[in-house]
Scaffold this motif. Structure first.
Motif, PDB file in Angstrom:
ATOM      1  N   GLN A 230       0.853  -1.175   0.000  1.00  0.00           N
ATOM      2  CA  GLN A 230       0.000   0.000   0.000  1.00  0.00           C
ATOM      3  C   GLN A 230       0.894   1.232   0.000  1.00  0.00           C
ATOM      4  O   GLN A 230       1.924   1.262   0.683  1.00  0.00           O
ATOM      5  CB  GLN A 230      -0.911  -0.004   1.233  1.00  0.00           C
TER       6      GLN A 230
ATOM      7  N   ALA B 292      -6.231   0.795   0.259  1.00  0.00           N
ATOM      8  CA  ALA B 292      -7.457   0.003   0.344  1.00  0.00           C
ATOM      9  C   ALA B 292      -7.924  -0.118   1.791  1.00  0.00           C
ATOM     10  O   ALA B 292      -7.136  -0.467   2.677  1.00  0.00           O
ATOM     11  CB  ALA B 292      -7.228  -1.379  -0.246  1.00  0.00           C
ATOM     12  N   GLU B 293      -9.202   0.146   2.004  1.00  0.00           N
ATOM     13  CA  GLU B 293      -9.789   0.063   3.344  1.00  0.00           C
ATOM     14  C   GLU B 293      -9.590  -1.315   3.952  1.00  0.00           C
ATOM     15  O   GLU B 293      -9.284  -1.448   5.140  1.00  0.00           O
ATOM     16  CB  GLU B 293     -11.276   0.415   3.290  1.00  0.00           C
ATOM     17  N   LYS B 294      -9.730  -2.369   3.145  1.00  0.00           N
ATOM     18  CA  LYS B 294      -9.602  -3.731   3.673  1.00  0.00           C
ATOM     19  C   LYS B 294      -8.200  -3.982   4.227  1.00  0.00           C
ATOM     20  O   LYS B 294      -8.032  -4.702   5.208  1.00  0.00           O
ATOM     21  CB  LYS B 294      -9.967  -4.768   2.612  1.00  0.00           C
TER      22      LYS B 294
ATOM     23  N   VAL C  28      -6.141  -1.608   5.518  1.00  0.00           N
ATOM     24  CA  VAL C  28      -5.988  -0.850   6.764  1.00  0.00           C
ATOM     25  C   VAL C  28      -6.734  -1.556   7.888  1.00  0.00           C
ATOM     26  O   VAL C  28      -6.211  -1.712   8.992  1.00  0.00           O
ATOM     27  CB  VAL C  28      -6.466   0.611   6.596  1.00  0.00           C
ATOM     28  N   GLU C  29      -7.945  -1.994   7.606  1.00  0.00           N
ATOM     29  CA  GLU C  29      -8.729  -2.713   8.618  1.00  0.00           C
ATOM     30  C   GLU C  29      -7.975  -3.946   9.110  1.00  0.00           C
ATOM     31  O   GLU C  29      -7.891  -4.216  10.314  1.00  0.00           O
ATOM     32  CB  GLU C  29     -10.084  -3.117   8.035  1.00  0.00           C
TER      33      GLU C  29
ATOM     34  N   SER D 284      -9.980   2.245  15.893  1.00  0.00           N
ATOM     35  CA  SER D 284     -10.712   2.679  14.712  1.00  0.00           C
ATOM     36  C   SER D 284      -9.693   3.248  13.736  1.00  0.00           C
ATOM     37  O   SER D 284      -8.520   3.393  14.063  1.00  0.00           O
ATOM     38  CB  SER D 284     -11.771   3.739  15.062  1.00  0.00           C
TER      39      SER D 284
ATOM     40  N   SER E  46      -9.277   5.824   9.876  1.00  0.00           N
ATOM     41  CA  SER E  46      -9.800   6.556   8.730  1.00  0.00           C
ATOM     42  C   SER E  46      -8.665   6.651   7.713  1.00  0.00           C
ATOM     43  O   SER E  46      -7.484   6.505   8.069  1.00  0.00           O
ATOM     44  CB  SER E  46     -10.311   7.942   9.110  1.00  0.00           C
ATOM     45  N   ILE E  47      -9.045   6.860   6.469  1.00  0.00           N
ATOM     46  CA  ILE E  47      -8.080   6.940   5.371  1.00  0.00           C
ATOM     47  C   ILE E  47      -8.217   8.294   4.700  1.00  0.00           C
ATOM     48  O   ILE E  47      -9.337   8.724   4.399  1.00  0.00           O
ATOM     49  CB  ILE E  47      -8.294   5.810   4.349  1.00  0.00           C
TER      50      ILE E  47
ATOM     51  N   GLN F   7      -6.789  10.595   1.420  1.00  0.00           N
ATOM     52  CA  GLN F   7      -6.103  10.527   0.128  1.00  0.00           C
ATOM     53  C   GLN F   7      -4.959  11.521   0.095  1.00  0.00           C
ATOM     54  O   GLN F   7      -5.138  12.688   0.450  1.00  0.00           O
ATOM     55  CB  GLN F   7      -7.095  10.816  -1.014  1.00  0.00           C
TER      56      GLN F   7
END
Length: 134
Positions: free
Chosen positions: A60, A96-98, A100-101, A127, A129-130, A132
Motif C-alpha cells: 500500500q 485500500a480500506e480492507k 488498513v482494517e 478505529s 480513517s483513510i 487521500q
C-alpha cells in the motif's frame, strides 16, 4: 531489556534505555510528558509500527500515518487507565480500506506487545480513517 531512570529535579526524570536512547518525564507535565502520557504514546507507537509495517508488506502506498490515542483513567488512586482508544489516520495513494482494517486488527489482536500487556486491565478499542494523499 533494561532502562535506568535518574531524578533530575522537582519531579523531572530522565530515562536511559538499554539501547542508549533518552526520554524525559515530568510528574508535573511542565518540562516533559508524564509517565502516564508516555504509556499512551507507547501504545500508539507500538501499534503504529505494526500498522505501517503490515501496510508496506501489502504494497500500500502510505505517505503518512498518525495514531490519535485517548485514555480514560480511574477517579481513585491509583489512577490507572480504564479505557484506551487508538484511532489511526492513514494517508496515502489509493490505500485500500480492507488492508488498513486488517493491519489495525492484526496489530490489536496479535502483534502489539504494549497493547497485549495493557489489555489485561484496560478496555482497548481501535478505529481508523483513510485520507487521500495529494
Amino acid at each position: 531489556m533494561q532502562a535506568n531512570v535518574q531524578w533530575q529535579k522537582d519531579l523531572v526524570f530522565t530515562a536511559t534505555t538499554g539501547s542508549g536512547q533518552t526520554v524525559h518525564m515530568d510528574g508535573n507535565k511542565t518540562e516533559a510528558a508524564s509517565p502516564m502520557e508516555l504509556v499512551l504514546a507507547a501504545a500508539g507507537g507500538c501499534s503504529s509500527v505494526d500498522v505501517v509495517s503490515i501496510l508496506e508488506k501489502a504494497r500500500q502506498e502510505v505517505t503518512a500515518c498518525r495514531c490519535e490515542v485517548h485514555g480514560e483513567r480511574a477517579d481513585a488512586v491509583p489512577a490507572v487507565f480504564t479505557k484506551i482508544h487508538l484511532h489511526f489516520v492513514v494517508t496515502g495513494r489509493d490505500v485500500a480500506e480492507k488492508h488498513v482494517e486488517r493491519a489495525v486488527q492484526l496489530s490489536a489482536e496479535k502483534y502489539c506487545s504494549v497493547a497485549k500487556m495493557l489489555e489485561a486491565s484496560v478496555t482497548l478499542t481501535h478505529s481508523f480513517s483513510i485520507e487521500q494523499a495529494d
